[in-house]
Design an enzyme around this catalytic site. Structure first.
Site, PDB file in Angstrom:
ATOM      1  N   HIS A   1     -45.580 -26.172 -35.559  1.00 52.07           N
ATOM      2  CA  HIS A   1     -45.560 -24.717 -35.750  1.00 52.07           C
ATOM      3  C   HIS A   1     -44.353 -24.226 -36.520  1.00 52.07           C
ATOM      4  O   HIS A   1     -44.130 -23.018 -36.596  1.00 52.07           O
ATOM      5  CB  HIS A   1     -45.558 -24.002 -34.391  1.00 52.07           C
ATOM      6  CG  HIS A   1     -46.809 -24.185 -33.604  1.00 52.07           C
ATOM      7  ND1 HIS A   1     -47.870 -23.318 -33.656  1.00 52.07           N
ATOM      8  CD2 HIS A   1     -47.176 -25.159 -32.740  1.00 52.07           C
ATOM      9  CE1 HIS A   1     -48.826 -23.739 -32.842  1.00 52.07           C
ATOM     10  NE2 HIS A   1     -48.424 -24.851 -32.280  1.00 52.07           N
TER      11      HIS A   1
ATOM     12  N   LYS B   1     -41.643  -8.895 -33.695  1.00 52.04           N
ATOM     13  CA  LYS B   1     -41.632 -10.360 -33.619  1.00 52.04           C
ATOM     14  C   LYS B   1     -40.288 -10.790 -33.059  1.00 52.04           C
ATOM     15  O   LYS B   1     -39.384  -9.958 -32.959  1.00 52.04           O
ATOM     16  CB  LYS B   1     -41.886 -11.010 -34.981  1.00 52.04           C
ATOM     17  CG  LYS B   1     -41.140 -10.330 -36.139  1.00 52.04           C
ATOM     18  CD  LYS B   1     -41.575 -10.860 -37.487  1.00 52.04           C
ATOM     19  CE  LYS B   1     -42.838 -10.279 -38.050  1.00 52.04           C
ATOM     20  NZ  LYS B   1     -43.972 -11.184 -38.067  1.00 52.04           N
ATOM     21  N   ARG B   2     -40.155 -12.065 -32.692  1.00 54.83           N
ATOM     22  CA  ARG B   2     -38.842 -12.542 -32.237  1.00 54.83           C
ATOM     23  C   ARG B   2     -37.788 -12.138 -33.274  1.00 54.83           C
ATOM     24  O   ARG B   2     -38.086 -12.068 -34.470  1.00 54.83           O
ATOM     25  CB  ARG B   2     -38.833 -14.074 -32.130  1.00 54.83           C
ATOM     26  CG  ARG B   2     -39.561 -14.630 -30.942  1.00 54.83           C
ATOM     27  CD  ARG B   2     -39.520 -16.151 -30.960  1.00 54.83           C
ATOM     28  NE  ARG B   2     -40.272 -16.700 -32.083  1.00 54.83           N
ATOM     29  CZ  ARG B   2     -39.832 -17.652 -32.907  1.00 54.83           C
ATOM     30  NH1 ARG B   2     -38.637 -18.176 -32.757  1.00 54.83           N
ATOM     31  NH2 ARG B   2     -40.591 -18.095 -33.895  1.00 54.83           N
TER      32      ARG B   2
ATOM     33  N   LYS C   1     -36.857 -14.198 -40.231  1.00 52.99           N
ATOM     34  CA  LYS C   1     -37.877 -13.131 -40.241  1.00 52.99           C
ATOM     35  C   LYS C   1     -37.346 -11.866 -40.921  1.00 52.99           C
ATOM     36  O   LYS C   1     -38.072 -10.962 -41.244  1.00 52.99           O
ATOM     37  CB  LYS C   1     -38.334 -12.827 -38.818  1.00 52.99           C
ATOM     38  CG  LYS C   1     -39.035 -14.033 -38.160  1.00 52.99           C
ATOM     39  CD  LYS C   1     -39.482 -13.724 -36.757  1.00 52.99           C
ATOM     40  CE  LYS C   1     -40.060 -14.910 -36.017  1.00 52.99           C
ATOM     41  NZ  LYS C   1     -41.472 -15.190 -36.328  1.00 52.99           N
TER      42      LYS C   1
ATOM     43  N   THR D   1     -48.868 -14.438 -36.626  1.00 48.16           N
ATOM     44  CA  THR D   1     -50.154 -14.013 -36.075  1.00 48.16           C
ATOM     45  C   THR D   1     -50.177 -12.498 -35.889  1.00 48.16           C
ATOM     46  O   THR D   1     -51.255 -11.903 -35.845  1.00 48.16           O
ATOM     47  CB  THR D   1     -50.457 -14.711 -34.722  1.00 48.16           C
ATOM     48  OG1 THR D   1     -49.265 -14.725 -33.952  1.00 48.16           O
ATOM     49  CG2 THR D   1     -50.954 -16.125 -34.933  1.00 48.16           C
TER      50      THR D   1
ATOM     51  N   LYS E   1     -53.193  -9.474 -36.423  1.00 48.11           N
ATOM     52  CA  LYS E   1     -53.516  -8.390 -35.471  1.00 48.11           C
ATOM     53  C   LYS E   1     -53.418  -7.027 -36.154  1.00 48.11           C
ATOM     54  O   LYS E   1     -54.281  -6.161 -35.971  1.00 48.11           O
ATOM     55  CB  LYS E   1     -52.559  -8.446 -34.265  1.00 48.11           C
ATOM     56  CG  LYS E   1     -52.738  -9.703 -33.435  1.00 48.11           C
ATOM     57  CD  LYS E   1     -51.579  -9.944 -32.468  1.00 48.11           C
ATOM     58  CE  LYS E   1     -51.591 -11.389 -32.016  1.00 48.11           C
ATOM     59  NZ  LYS E   1     -50.333 -11.832 -31.392  1.00 48.11           N
TER      60      LYS E   1
END
Ligand code: 9GP
Length: 754
Positions: A313, A491-492, A497, A598, A602
């Site tokens: 992942h 998100k984390r 990111k 992901t 969504k």
């Protein structure tokens, strides 16, 4: 189901007379009883999906949907003056996961049950799960999240195993949670191992600190306990071995009970290991087969090799576990000895030092999983390509047949029917209800120019914004600006990111508004996410966001037009309230670093338009919706890989560009610093100007330009609504039912039960 009658039987009062907490208890008992009656999906071969995380979220709504009782329950509740959303507030969200990896596991077990595939999730029953996040002085603080104290869905399976560590042994206790498929007569389970001798009192009331050496009492207290010291790292290895030893014993026991003679174990069981955390299941199974069942070592190796599949992942080095051999020797000398033997076997076969299992005294868990499993997959097309062509190339050269891609997915039950029932009903009206089973919502495309449908979509978005407003008000007293465009990054918190890049944009926008450029409409930027307690820069980024939010809110020139909200303790429940309300989905990772993502799926399914780098599954979203319906920017993954390879990225040179320097230096402007924690802000500033390992400054100018384009396009109402519609219509590919069907067709080969 007559809830009023049940209420009178159980509580001697009508449904209307019950408070929401009691209604919750009533509904939960109805659902639990119904699901307890369902038989298990059966079949000769079973799948065991072993994962350190299962971020399952609240279960009431989801289970009502899957049992086909949702509409009925909602209506009966409404007639009695209750709102299902309010009732569900009484359910405590289990904190058994961290981010995308854990939520994916939860979507997958839902899809496995929906497809009738016999298989269970296997993990640990963490008593405090991941920490609860609280903001104090604009900084993240961490508290234990004791979700288990209250009533829940766990069932005692009355099963125990002994797990032997190097210097002591423990007894486990198995719990399970029923996993229901969508309108299916049979179920699967999420099986969570706990420690019989666990001691919750090791954890003080308001702190996640505890004695990490009390292994007999602490193994299942926390998910990912702080691993900034040796004891913390060792504890993680103990947890992992506890998880896989139990899983392996369970697998062998259940296979034998179905008639397996263990030489044919691979015909009875297949194991999917979710990231490297469960990799020790390989040597553990070999140990059990050789030690307890007299199977020769070579045969045991080949049995195990034909039944274990691994999903990668991430390409981030920090998440590709490499444990010092001495740790494994301490945790389980037997497992360490087997790993050494496996390492010798691969050494004899392959010269290349890069593919060895033990390198410089460290055990490379991914290497072990690839050599001694039969399948490895990435989670989006680009990610798999990067694995094959660079990160794991030496392995791909040896075993091309083991590699495949399985693009992630999300369950439409939770991420559409559950969180956005109005949109689901509109789809029913326009397309019929078949999409609920197939995930195919592409029929919506033919309404792309239908003004009436576009206006219905707009009305649904407005209603979802109201739900979000109520949630944020209730959760943390935040007041969303009236009529604002909702722009979300949840998100984390991680440098790759690039929440820090969005924060720099906010500084730009703040200054632009100060200069008199008033936006067409107010903008609400929403962040959400937790930072690992030992990850200092991530905490600094949270601090910047919160300080900036306060700074902007206190500036009357800007506050009416721009607002920054950071959701406290972002979790699945928050996601369900925020995602349907979003206009813009921020997916701005440094290209090559986000394996898939992901939340991007969504958001898309709920009609947000994506603003993204060409990374992870964004690539596939872009291909599906076409250039007109997505906003992309930034360096490509090939360019980024090259920058890392030749070390030519120079953060300081980017920083010196006048347009960028102004924004970065805002962080340490004395007035701004005085409102926050100077040490944190200075450290973040220094990191950005000298290192910027995830290259936020590289893409910043392009990002600002693209964001401005997005905001101005939003003002063309019809054009925007059409983009939103196309995104929903093209999201069918990202149903996790499709993903799981691919896993089954190409990796697991299970027989679906009827
Ligand atoms: O970072 C990835 C994310 O991109 C992906 O969507 C998710 C599910 O495959 O896994 C995340 N990885 C981890 O959380 C740790 O490897």
């Amino acid at each position: 189901m007559n809830l009023d009658e049940l209420s009178r039987q159980k509580y001697g009062r009508s449904l209307a007379e019950l408070d929401d907490a009691t209604v919750y208890q009533l509904l939960m008992s109805v659902v639990s009883e119904k699901s307890a009656e369902l038989p298990l999906n059966a079949g000769k071969k079973r799948l065991y999906y072993i994962s350190a995380e299962f971020l399952i979220g609240k279960l009431l709504t989801n289970n009502l949907i899957n049992l086909g009782l949702y509409d009925e329950a909602k209506q009966q509740l409404a007639e009695a003056g209750h709102d299902l959303n309010k009732v569900e507030e009484n359910e405590v969200e289990p904190s058994l996961g961290n981010g995308g990896l854990g939520r994916l596991a939860a979507c997958f077990i839902d899809s496995m049950a929906t497809l009738g595939l016999p298989g269970d999730g296997v993990g640990l029953n963490y008593h405090f799960g991941l920490f609860h996040q609280k903001f104090v002085d604009n900084q993240q603080t961490t508290m234990p999240d004791g979700w288990l104290d209250r009533e829940g869905w766990l069932r005692d399976e009355n099963t125990s195993f002994t797990v032997e560590f190097g210097s002591f042994s423990v007894t486990s206790k198995l719990f399970s949670i029923d996993v229901l498929g969508y309108e299916r007569p049979k179920k699967n389970r999420l099986r969570l191992f706990d420690l019989e001798s666990i001691d919750d009192s090791l954890v003080p009331d308001n702190s996640i600190g505890f004695d990490k050496t009390e292994l007999k009492k602490n193994l299942t207290l926390f998910l990912y306990p702080d691993d900034s010291d040796r004891n913390g790292q060792l504890l993680r290895v103990y947890q992992q071995y506890f998880m896989v030893s139990n899983a392996a014993q369970l697998i062998v026991k259940e296979a034998i009970s179905r008639g397996c003679n263990l030489h044919d174990l691979a015909e009875y069981a297949v194991i999917q290991i979710n990231d490297t955390h469960p990799t020790m299941v390989i040597p553990e199974l070999i140990r059990i087969l050789t030690e307890d069942h007299d199977i020769a070592f070579d045969e045991a190796v080949s049995i195990v090799r034909s039944m274990v599949a691994y999903t990668n992942h991430t390409i981030l080095a920090e998440a590709l576990e490499k444990w010092p051999l001495e740790f494994l020797e301490e945790v389980s000398p037997k497992i360490a000895a087997i790993i050494k033997k496996l390492d010798e076997l691969t050494r004899a076969e392959f010269d290349d030092p890069a593919v060895q299992i033990i390198i410089d005294g460290k055990v490379h868990m991914a290497h072990l999983a690839i050599h001694y499993g039969y399948s490895i997959n990435g989670v989006a097309a680009l990610h798999t390509k990067i694995l094959e062509e660079s990160e794991l190339k030496p392995f791909y050269d040896i075993y091309p047949e083991k590699f495949s891609n399985k693009t992630n997915g999300i369950t439409f039950r939770r991420w559409l029917m559950g969180c956005n029932p109005e949109l689901a009903v509109l789809l029913d009206t326009l397309l019929g209800t078949e999409w609920r089973h197939t995930g195919d919502v592409s029929g919506l495309l033919k309404f792309a120019d239908d003004d009436e449908v576009l206006e219905q979509l707009a009305a649904i978005k407005d209603d979802a914004k109201q739900v979000m407003r109520d949630f944020l008000k209730f959760n943390q007293g935040a007041q969303v600006l009236d009529g604002s465009i909702v722009d979300v990054q949840v998100k984390r918190i991680h440098e790759y990111k690039r929440q820090q890049m969005l924060a720099l944009y906010l500084i730009w926008k703040y200054l632009d508004i100060k200069n008199g450029n008033i936006p067409e409409r107010p903008i609400t930027v929403i962040f959400g996410g937790k930072a690992a307690p030992a990850y200092v820069i991530a905490q600094d980024i949270i601090h910047l966001i919160l300080t900036l939010g306060e700074w902007i809110a206190n500036d009357p020139d800007v506050a009416p037009y721009l607002q920054v909200i950071m959701i406290e303790n972002y979790n699945v429940t928050a996601a369900e309230r925020i995602i349907p309300a979003a206009d813009i989905s921020e997916q701005i990772s440094l290209a090559s670093k986000e394996a898939s993502g992901t939340s991007n799926m969504k958001f898309m399914l709920n009609g947000a338009v994506t603003l993204c780098t060409i990374d992870g599954a964004n690539v596939e979203i872009a291909e599906l919706v076409g250039d007109d319906n997505i906003y992309t920017f930034g360096a490509s993954s090939d360019e980024v890989v090259k920058l890392y390879a030749d070390g030519s990225y120079n953060a300081h040179a980017y920083y010196l560009k006048p347009g960028i320097k102004l924004l970065v230096d805002f962080i340490t402007n004395p007035q701004f610093m005085a409102t926050g924690n100077a040490e944190r802000l200075q450290r973040l500033h220094d990191d950005l100007t000298s290192k910027d390992w995830f290259m936020a400054l590289l893409d910043l100018e392009e990002y600002i330009q693209e964001k401005e384009l997005v905001y101005s396009d939003y003002e063309d109402r019809k054009l925007w609504l059409k983009k939103s519609l196309v995104n929903i219509a093209m999201a069918g590919k990202f149903s996790s039912d499709r993903t799981i069907a691919e896993y089954n067709d190409e990796i697991w080969h299970l027989q679906a039960d009827k």
